[in-house]
Design a protein around this motif. Structure first.
Motif, PDB file in Angstrom:
ATOM      1  N   ASP A  22       0.879  -1.170   0.000  1.00  0.00           N
ATOM      2  CA  ASP A  22       0.000   0.000   0.000  1.00  0.00           C
ATOM      3  C   ASP A  22       0.913   1.216   0.000  1.00  0.00           C
ATOM      4  OD1 ASP A  22      -1.880   1.970   0.453  1.00  0.00           O
ATOM      5  OD2 ASP A  22      -2.882   0.918   2.083  1.00  0.00           O
ATOM      6  N   PRO A  23       0.946   2.069  -1.007  1.00  0.00           N
ATOM      7  CA  PRO A  23      -0.035   2.272  -2.074  1.00  0.00           C
ATOM      8  C   PRO A  23       0.299   1.613  -3.422  1.00  0.00           C
ATOM      9  CG  PRO A  23       1.393   4.196  -1.929  1.00  0.00           C
ATOM     10  CD  PRO A  23       1.912   3.195  -0.932  1.00  0.00           C
ATOM     11  N   GLU A  24       1.218   0.642  -3.472  1.00  0.00           N
ATOM     12  CA  GLU A  24       1.554   0.031  -4.766  1.00  0.00           C
ATOM     13  C   GLU A  24       0.350  -0.670  -5.416  1.00  0.00           C
ATOM     14  OE1 GLU A  24       3.358  -0.202  -2.028  1.00  0.00           O
ATOM     15  OE2 GLU A  24       5.504  -0.271  -2.459  1.00  0.00           O
ATOM     16  N   THR A  25      -0.438  -1.365  -4.586  1.00  0.00           N
ATOM     17  CA  THR A  25      -1.568  -2.140  -5.123  1.00  0.00           C
ATOM     18  C   THR A  25      -2.539  -1.249  -5.911  1.00  0.00           C
ATOM     19  OG1 THR A  25      -1.307  -3.620  -3.275  1.00  0.00           O
ATOM     20  CG2 THR A  25      -3.430  -3.711  -4.405  1.00  0.00           C
ATOM     21  N   GLN A  26      -2.668  -0.010  -5.462  1.00  0.00           N
ATOM     22  CA  GLN A  26      -3.604   0.912  -6.117  1.00  0.00           C
ATOM     23  C   GLN A  26      -3.165   1.252  -7.545  1.00  0.00           C
ATOM     24  OE1 GLN A  26      -2.708   0.776  -2.822  1.00  0.00           O
ATOM     25  NE2 GLN A  26      -3.369   2.630  -1.793  1.00  0.00           N
ATOM     26  N   VAL A  27      -1.864   1.070  -7.871  1.00  0.00           N
ATOM     27  CA  VAL A  27      -1.423   1.333  -9.252  1.00  0.00           C
ATOM     28  C   VAL A  27      -1.079   0.048  -9.996  1.00  0.00           C
ATOM     29  CG1 VAL A  27      -0.640   3.691  -8.770  1.00  0.00           C
ATOM     30  CG2 VAL A  27       0.996   1.787  -8.556  1.00  0.00           C
ATOM     31  N   ILE A  28      -1.043  -1.074  -9.291  1.00  0.00           N
ATOM     32  CA  ILE A  28      -0.741  -2.359  -9.938  1.00  0.00           C
ATOM     33  C   ILE A  28      -2.037  -3.022 -10.422  1.00  0.00           C
ATOM     34  CG2 ILE A  28       0.104  -4.705  -9.532  1.00  0.00           C
ATOM     35  CD1 ILE A  28       2.256  -3.494  -7.699  1.00  0.00           C
ATOM     36  N   LEU A  29      -3.028  -3.110  -9.527  1.00  0.00           N
ATOM     37  CA  LEU A  29      -4.251  -3.844  -9.916  1.00  0.00           C
ATOM     38  C   LEU A  29      -5.002  -3.195 -11.080  1.00  0.00           C
ATOM     39  CD1 LEU A  29      -5.652  -5.349  -6.584  1.00  0.00           C
ATOM     40  CD2 LEU A  29      -4.234  -6.417  -8.357  1.00  0.00           C
ATOM     41  N   PRO A  30      -5.000  -1.843 -11.226  1.00  0.00           N
ATOM     42  CA  PRO A  30      -5.663  -1.304 -12.424  1.00  0.00           C
ATOM     43  C   PRO A  30      -4.992  -1.764 -13.722  1.00  0.00           C
ATOM     44  CG  PRO A  30      -5.488   0.402 -10.749  1.00  0.00           C
ATOM     45  CD  PRO A  30      -4.676  -0.788 -10.257  1.00  0.00           C
ATOM     46  N   ARG A  31      -3.754  -2.235 -13.646  1.00  0.00           N
ATOM     47  CA  ARG A  31      -3.067  -2.727 -14.853  1.00  0.00           C
ATOM     48  C   ARG A  31      -3.290  -4.226 -15.075  1.00  0.00           C
ATOM     49  NH1 ARG A  31       2.968  -1.332 -15.283  1.00  0.00           N
ATOM     50  NH2 ARG A  31       2.484  -1.998 -17.403  1.00  0.00           N
ATOM     51  N   LEU A  32      -3.902  -4.914 -14.112  1.00  0.00           N
ATOM     52  CA  LEU A  32      -4.105  -6.368 -14.249  1.00  0.00           C
ATOM     53  C   LEU A  32      -5.292  -6.631 -15.169  1.00  0.00           C
ATOM     54  CD1 LEU A  32      -3.472  -9.298 -13.383  1.00  0.00           C
ATOM     55  CD2 LEU A  32      -5.002  -8.942 -11.437  1.00  0.00           C
ATOM     56  N   LYS A  33      -5.042  -7.396 -16.242  1.00  0.00           N
ATOM     57  CA  LYS A  33      -6.142  -7.692 -17.172  1.00  0.00           C
ATOM     58  C   LYS A  33      -6.842  -9.005 -16.818  1.00  0.00           C
ATOM     59  CE  LYS A  33      -3.986  -6.907 -21.251  1.00  0.00           C
ATOM     60  NZ  LYS A  33      -3.826  -6.584 -22.677  1.00  0.00           N
ATOM     61  N   THR A  34      -6.103  -9.902 -16.182  1.00  0.00           N
ATOM     62  CA  THR A  34      -6.640 -11.227 -15.850  1.00  0.00           C
ATOM     63  C   THR A  34      -7.613 -11.116 -14.667  1.00  0.00           C
ATOM     64  OG1 THR A  34      -4.478 -12.022 -16.486  1.00  0.00           O
ATOM     65  CG2 THR A  34      -5.875 -13.586 -15.318  1.00  0.00           C
ATOM     66  N   ASP A  35      -8.581 -12.027 -14.635  1.00  0.00           N
ATOM     67  CA  ASP A  35      -9.520 -12.095 -13.509  1.00  0.00           C
ATOM     68  C   ASP A  35      -8.730 -12.415 -12.230  1.00  0.00           C
ATOM     69  OD1 ASP A  35     -11.443 -12.831 -11.631  1.00  0.00           O
ATOM     70  OD2 ASP A  35     -12.732 -13.808 -13.122  1.00  0.00           O
ATOM     71  N   LEU A  36      -8.790 -11.508 -11.256  1.00  0.00           N
ATOM     72  CA  LEU A  36      -8.013 -11.701 -10.020  1.00  0.00           C
ATOM     73  C   LEU A  36      -8.426 -12.982  -9.291  1.00  0.00           C
ATOM     74  CD1 LEU A  36      -5.898 -10.653  -7.987  1.00  0.00           C
ATOM     75  CD2 LEU A  36      -7.685  -9.226  -6.966  1.00  0.00           C
ATOM     76  N   VAL A  37      -9.699 -13.363  -9.410  1.00  0.00           N
ATOM     77  CA  VAL A  37     -10.156 -14.590  -8.743  1.00  0.00           C
ATOM     78  C   VAL A  37      -9.386 -15.797  -9.279  1.00  0.00           C
ATOM     79  CG1 VAL A  37     -12.123 -16.154  -8.433  1.00  0.00           C
ATOM     80  CG2 VAL A  37     -12.444 -13.682  -8.236  1.00  0.00           C
ATOM     81  N   ASP A  38      -9.170 -15.839 -10.589  1.00  0.00           N
ATOM     82  CA  ASP A  38      -8.421 -16.958 -11.179  1.00  0.00           C
ATOM     83  C   ASP A  38      -7.006 -17.026 -10.611  1.00  0.00           C
ATOM     84  OD1 ASP A  38     -10.520 -17.786 -12.748  1.00  0.00           O
ATOM     85  OD2 ASP A  38      -9.897 -16.609 -14.501  1.00  0.00           O
ATOM     86  N   VAL A  39      -6.411 -15.866 -10.426  1.00  0.00           N
ATOM     87  CA  VAL A  39      -5.032 -15.833  -9.913  1.00  0.00           C
ATOM     88  C   VAL A  39      -5.008 -16.294  -8.450  1.00  0.00           C
ATOM     89  CG1 VAL A  39      -2.988 -14.402  -9.571  1.00  0.00           C
ATOM     90  CG2 VAL A  39      -4.546 -13.877 -11.459  1.00  0.00           C
ATOM     91  N   LEU A  40      -5.929 -15.765  -7.657  1.00  0.00           N
ATOM     92  CA  LEU A  40      -5.957 -16.109  -6.228  1.00  0.00           C
ATOM     93  C   LEU A  40      -6.223 -17.601  -6.032  1.00  0.00           C
ATOM     94  CD1 LEU A  40      -7.973 -13.054  -4.786  1.00  0.00           C
ATOM     95  CD2 LEU A  40      -5.501 -13.292  -5.051  1.00  0.00           C
ATOM     96  N   LEU A  41      -7.155 -18.141  -6.839  1.00  0.00           N
ATOM     97  CA  LEU A  41      -7.467 -19.568  -6.701  1.00  0.00           C
ATOM     98  C   LEU A  41      -6.280 -20.423  -7.136  1.00  0.00           C
ATOM     99  CD1 LEU A  41     -11.200 -19.770  -7.879  1.00  0.00           C
ATOM    100  CD2 LEU A  41     -10.297 -19.836  -5.535  1.00  0.00           C
ATOM    101  N   ALA A  42      -5.570 -19.996  -8.167  1.00  0.00           N
ATOM    102  CA  ALA A  42      -4.399 -20.753  -8.628  1.00  0.00           C
ATOM    103  C   ALA A  42      -3.317 -20.774  -7.544  1.00  0.00           C
ATOM    104  CB  ALA A  42      -3.855 -20.147  -9.919  1.00  0.00           C
ATOM    105  N   VAL A  43      -3.188 -19.668  -6.822  1.00  0.00           N
ATOM    106  CA  VAL A  43      -2.225 -19.629  -5.714  1.00  0.00           C
ATOM    107  C   VAL A  43      -2.644 -20.651  -4.653  1.00  0.00           C
ATOM    108  CG1 VAL A  43      -1.442 -18.219  -3.756  1.00  0.00           C
ATOM    109  CG2 VAL A  43      -1.439 -17.267  -6.082  1.00  0.00           C
ATOM    110  N   LEU A  44      -3.933 -20.638  -4.293  1.00  0.00           N
ATOM    111  CA  LEU A  44      -4.414 -21.545  -3.247  1.00  0.00           C
ATOM    112  C   LEU A  44      -4.303 -23.003  -3.678  1.00  0.00           C
ATOM    113  CD1 LEU A  44      -7.561 -19.889  -1.638  1.00  0.00           C
ATOM    114  CD2 LEU A  44      -5.182 -19.776  -0.988  1.00  0.00           C
ATOM    115  N   ASN A  45      -4.578 -23.260  -4.972  1.00  0.00           N
ATOM    116  CA  ASN A  45      -4.598 -24.650  -5.443  1.00  0.00           C
ATOM    117  C   ASN A  45      -3.239 -25.157  -5.898  1.00  0.00           C
ATOM    118  OD1 ASN A  45      -7.325 -24.600  -4.978  1.00  0.00           O
ATOM    119  ND2 ASN A  45      -7.841 -23.986  -7.070  1.00  0.00           N
ATOM    120  N   GLY A  46      -2.224 -24.289  -5.873  1.00  0.00           N
ATOM    121  CA  GLY A  46      -0.900 -24.722  -6.329  1.00  0.00           C
ATOM    122  C   GLY A  46      -0.837 -24.915  -7.836  1.00  0.00           C
ATOM    123  N   THR A  47      -1.617 -24.118  -8.573  1.00  0.00           N
ATOM    124  CA  THR A  47      -1.662 -24.279 -10.038  1.00  0.00           C
ATOM    125  C   THR A  47      -1.338 -22.969 -10.751  1.00  0.00           C
ATOM    126  OG1 THR A  47      -4.044 -23.834  -9.916  1.00  0.00           O
ATOM    127  CG2 THR A  47      -3.381 -26.145  -9.979  1.00  0.00           C
TER     128      THR A  47
END
Ligand code: AMP
Ligand code: GLY
Length: 426
Positions: free
Chosen positions: A290-315
């Motif tokens: 914080d405050p990096e996330t405020q300028v990083i996430l607006p640049r993320l094109k991928t669905d954040l849910v997919d990324v978070l779930l992949a982290v949790l699932n090891g994929t």
């Protein structure tokens, strides 16, 4: 999916804002949240430190995924607690979160596994640390071991300053037990940047790099704060530096933590100094910045849910994380007096006058119902808003932000004028 974000800053508003864009999210909650998160999610009035109450709320609402913003609940073991109750939660365990919560732990890992960082010595004895400092050249850096709300590091330009910082930490114990141990280390020279990465414990995927402005005043003057603005990408971090950091810092650290029986999942944040010898670690954080996330996430094109779930699932190797080529700038609007004491309760106006391409992430704000029944947003903290814009270039993003910041008004509002300014030529 029902998703709960824990925290109340602009970082958490940015995480919630990004999650809101996901077609997979049906219900979104933020605890405790702020006036901004209330516009896109349901706020739950539970502080981030009340781990059991948060778990009860998550369980009773059938939450499918929890995302933790701040470090304190991670360091207090929120992930372990939620996991023990079978609730899916994004972030490192308490043992792994020590990479941020104990600078001595982080230093020991870096030294043992040859991860580039400042040379330093660890002390638990005040007299020994004193004599060591007396024998060193300046500048020199004195760090308290534990969490100290960003105030535990002193870059001392004279020996007297270093000794005073040491006395404050170890003798006066201004940070309490966070000062049981100190690190005295060499002062690294170079340019600073933040690189955050997603990791599932094996695979590491760096995000786009960012730079954070910690000092209160323009030209980096004044006291340290929790961050007065940020931008992405810094021109001095090219793809080869990101790759270098991935290979020499992130991957060995993740392997080391697994080897030490503290496997790490979540976001690993490396505060870096780009020295003449290459990037070196200034600090690790166990979460989104914080405050990096405020300028990083607006640049993320991928669905954040997919990324978070992949982290949790090891994929994490199965998702392709895409970023926009656009630049992003964010300026923090703070209350007069921050990072010291400040007033709260001032009405904030001007939200309806902003250009369409402006994103405002709230931090210290809350909604009040006025006598006439209308809602108003008032200040409720030191850091109040992060005003963000994307642009084709950093110059365009910078200009958009600073054209709009003056529209947002509250009593005693304060902001830096120079976020990303030194990147703009001509
Ligand atoms: P930290 O809380 O560890 O990020 O430290 C706060 C700030 O202190 C960093 O952002 C750097 O500007 C500075 N800092 C920390 N360690 C060093 C070091 N070894 N050399 C130079 N500056 C440092
Ligand atoms: N931007 C510094 C931090 O998040 O700790």
């Amino acid at each position: 999916m029902k998703v709960l974000v824990i925290g109340s800053g602009a970082r958490e508003h940015a995480i919630a804002w990004k999650l809101r864009q996901s077609p997979q999210v049906s219900e979104l909650y933020v605890a405790p949240g702020n006036a901004g998160t209330a516009q896109i999610a349901q706020n739950l009035p539970i502080p981030a430190s009340h781990i059991e109450a948060l778990a009860d709320a998550a369980q009773s609402r059938g939450i499918d995924l929890v995302v933790v913003g701040p470090e304190a609940p991670l360091a207090a073991g929120i992930v372990d607690h939620f996991q023990s109750r079978g609730i899916a939660i994004f972030g490192p365990t308490q043992a792994a979160a020590r990479i941020e919560a104990s600078k001595v732990f982080a230093k020991e890992i870096m030294d043992k596994y040859g991860i580039p960082c400042a040379k330093g010595v660890v002390f638990s004895s005040y007299p020994q640390a004193r004599s060591h400092i007396k024998a060193q050249l300046t500048p020199i850096v004195v760090k308290a071991d534990g969490l100290a709300a960003g105030k535990g590091v002193m870059v001392a330009h004279t020996r007297e300053e270093a000794l005073e910082a040491l006395a404050n930490i170890m003798e006066k114990r201004v940070f309490g037990p966070a000062g049981d141990w100190v690190i005295v280390e060499e002062c690294l020279m170079g340019r600073e940047a933040s690189l955050l990465a997603f990791t599932d414990g094996h695979i590491v995927v760096p995000m786009v790099p960012a730079r954070d402005y910690k000092r209160l005043g323009d030209n980096d003057e004044g006291p340290n704060t929790g961050g007065m603005g940020s931008y992405s990408p810094p021109s001095f971090i090219d793809a080869s530096i990101v790759d270098n950091v991935k290979k020499t810092i992130f991957e060995p650290t993740i392997r080391a933590l697994a080897q030490e029986a503290h496997p790490y999942k979540g976001v690993l944040y490396a505060g870096l100094m780009i020295t003449a010898e290459g990037p070196k670690v200034l600090e690790f954080n166990c979460r989104f910045g914080d405050p990096e996330t405020q300028v990083i996430l607006p640049r993320l094109k991928t669905d954040l849910v997919d990324v978070l779930l992949a982290v949790l699932n090891g994929t994490l190797d199965k998702v392709s994380i895409q970023w926009s080529e656009e630049a992003c700038v964010g300026a923090v609007m703070a209350s007069q007096g921050y990072p010291g004491s400040y007033a709260t309760g001032s009405p904030i106006t001007g939200f309806d006058c902003l250009d369409e391409n402006i994103i405002v992430f709230h931090a210290g704000t809350k909604s009040l119902v006025k006598d006439d029944g209308q809602m108003e947003v008032v200040t409720d903290g030191g850091r109040v808003l992060t005003v963000v814009a994307l642009g084709k270039t950093l110059a365009e993003a910078h200009n958009r932000v600073y054209l709009n910041v003056p529209c947002l008004r509250f009593e005693g509002s304060y902001y830096r004028h120079d976020i990303a300014a030194d990147e703009i030529v001509g």
